[in-house]
Design an enzyme around this catalytic site. Structure first.
Site, mmCIF file in Angstrom:
data_model
loop_
_atom_site.group_PDB
_atom_site.id
_atom_site.type_symbol
_atom_site.label_atom_id
_atom_site.label_comp_id
_atom_site.label_asym_id
_atom_site.label_seq_id
_atom_site.Cartn_x
_atom_site.Cartn_y
_atom_site.Cartn_z
ATOM 1 N N ASP A 26 -25.243 -5.496 -32.227
ATOM 2 C CA ASP A 26 -26.212 -5.275 -33.307
ATOM 3 C C ASP A 26 -26.727 -3.840 -33.457
ATOM 4 O O ASP A 26 -27.499 -3.562 -34.361
ATOM 5 C CB ASP A 26 -27.397 -6.224 -33.132
ATOM 6 C CG ASP A 26 -28.073 -6.093 -31.755
ATOM 7 O OD1 ASP A 26 -28.075 -4.997 -31.190
ATOM 8 O OD2 ASP A 26 -28.610 -7.104 -31.262
ATOM 9 N N HIS A 58 -18.738 -5.794 -26.092
ATOM 10 C CA HIS A 58 -18.179 -6.628 -27.165
ATOM 11 C C HIS A 58 -18.085 -5.884 -28.496
ATOM 12 O O HIS A 58 -18.042 -6.509 -29.548
ATOM 13 C CB HIS A 58 -19.011 -7.909 -27.318
ATOM 14 C CG HIS A 58 -18.889 -8.824 -26.128
ATOM 15 N ND1 HIS A 58 -19.764 -9.856 -25.872
ATOM 16 C CD2 HIS A 58 -17.984 -8.859 -25.106
ATOM 17 C CE1 HIS A 58 -19.397 -10.482 -24.756
ATOM 18 N NE2 HIS A 58 -18.342 -9.890 -24.268
ATOM 19 N N CYS A 69 -8.525 0.399 -36.321
ATOM 20 C CA CYS A 69 -7.163 0.191 -36.825
ATOM 21 C C CYS A 69 -6.368 -0.545 -35.755
ATOM 22 O O CYS A 69 -6.348 -0.131 -34.595
ATOM 23 C CB CYS A 69 -6.517 1.536 -37.149
ATOM 24 S SG CYS A 69 -4.779 1.371 -37.586
ATOM 25 N N CYS A 116 -3.035 2.137 -34.967
ATOM 26 C CA CYS A 116 -3.161 3.405 -34.219
ATOM 27 C C CYS A 116 -4.440 3.467 -33.391
ATOM 28 O O CYS A 116 -4.635 4.396 -32.617
ATOM 29 C CB CYS A 116 -3.091 4.605 -35.168
ATOM 30 S SG CYS A 116 -4.583 4.854 -36.146
ATOM 31 N N CYS A 144 -3.110 6.072 -40.663
ATOM 32 C CA CYS A 144 -1.732 5.569 -40.638
ATOM 33 C C CYS A 144 -1.487 4.493 -41.686
ATOM 34 O O CYS A 144 -0.381 3.977 -41.799
ATOM 35 C CB CYS A 144 -1.396 5.046 -39.247
ATOM 36 S SG CYS A 144 -2.211 3.488 -38.867
ATOM 37 N N ALA A 150 -38.191 -11.562 -23.818
ATOM 38 C CA ALA A 150 -37.866 -10.195 -23.404
ATOM 39 C C ALA A 150 -38.985 -9.202 -23.727
ATOM 40 O O ALA A 150 -39.398 -8.422 -22.865
ATOM 41 C CB ALA A 150 -36.563 -9.750 -24.070
#
Ligand code: NAD
Ligand code: ZN
Length: 274
Positions: A109, A124, A132, A135, A177, A258
């Site tokens: 995020d 992640h 891509c 490449c 590419c 948290a």
């Protein structure tokens, strides 16, 4: 939250320069981004076997294009609208004070960097990046580009053909590419980015304290990091409103949300260091 555990955690954090944080979806829950698991979690509405892997998403694309558009739009919009909360800010403050060495995050995020952290290992990937598949070229996107995606994905009256067109606009060919591009996020069944994984393992096994915040401890291999740390003799401190499979390993378990726990910890660490 048990007062004694909080005092012990603050004492340990105040006297270290070797803190590493390991964060999951729970740290961003109070910023308004739904977690995967738990009541109202994304998986209640979007089953992971259909939405958290490429093959499943492709199937949904053919069967329920409107649902795919709603899913993608919800994730993008929740990340764009969210602001860092006191837990993200506290980690950035500890980094500036020389207490925190790195954040190992499973989140996509971008809230750690927006809070001001600079040493972030993303296990992640990141919602604001395209990669891509030919490449490997990576391109970061700004908020304006992502807002455009949210509009293009408007599920109102969207069918397969319109969704295909929207995805082609979003996933334009690689400027280097001409290859195919995909969001630089790790789906179920994908390998973790090897560099990030190697760095995270090293950070977890070399730190003095691993602070585990808001993760269910169920997503492997990321969830192996606390085990690795424990084996290396690291002190584990866990913050979560609910016990997890990692809780029995934790030296200190701070039960709570948290931002509430981190606010308390920051105050206590500050007063010890003063
Ligand atoms: P999870 O959804 O499996 O579990 C969330 C955990 O956070 C639970 O243990 C829950 O008790 C805890 N939690 C809920 N609210 C909290 C709060 N306010 N404070 C602290 N803890 C709280 O999350 P996970 O373990 O990170 O695994 C899910 C996977 O999905 C990750 O790999 C991640 O990449 C991805 N994901 C990311 C985001 C994001 O980027 N914000 C959001 C959803 C899922
Ligand atoms: Zn390319």
């Amino acid at each position: 939250m048990e007062e004694n555990s909080l005092i012990q955690a603050a004492n340990r954090i105040a006297s270290t320069q070797g803190l590493v944080a390991f964060t999951g979806a729970g740290i961003s829950e109070e910023s308004g981004i739904p977690t995967f698991r738990g009541n109202g979690g994304l998986w209640d509405r979007y089953p992971p076997e259909r939405f958290a892997n490429m093959a499943g998403l492709l199937g949904e694309f053919f069967l329920r294009p409107k649902r795919v558009a709603t899913f993608l739009q919800e994730i993008l919009r929740s990340c764009l609208d969210a602001q860092p909360n006191p837990a993200h800010v506290a980690l950035a403050q500890w980094e500036a004070q020389g207490i925190l060495r790195a954040v190992l995050t499973q989140n996509i995020d971008t809230l750690h960097e927006r809070a001001g952290c600079s040493k972030i290992i993303k296990l992640h990937g990141s919602i604001d990046c395209l990669r891509c598949t030919d490449c490997g070229f990576k391109q970061d996107l700004d908020a304006t580009q992502m807002q455009r995606w949210v509009q293009v994905l408007s599920p109102d009256g969207i069918g397969r053909r319109q969704l295909w067109r929207a995805l082609r606009k979003i996933l334009s060919p690689c400027p280097y590419c001409g290859g195919r591009r995909r969001p630089d996020v790790v789906f179920f069944g994908d390998l973790l980015p090897p560099d990030a994984w190697a760095e995270a393992q090293q950070a977890a096994s070399l730190c003095q304290i691993l602070l585990v915040i808001g993760t269910s401890g169920l997503v492997r291999p990321a969830a192996d990091l606390p085990l690795l740390a424990k084996k290396a003799g690291t002190i584990l401190i866990e913050i979560n409103p609910k016990p997890t499979p990692l809780t029995p390993l934790a030296d200190l378990y701070l039960e709570g949300k948290a931002s509430e726990v981190m606010k308390e910890l920051v105050e206590r660490v500050d007063s010890i260091r003063r």
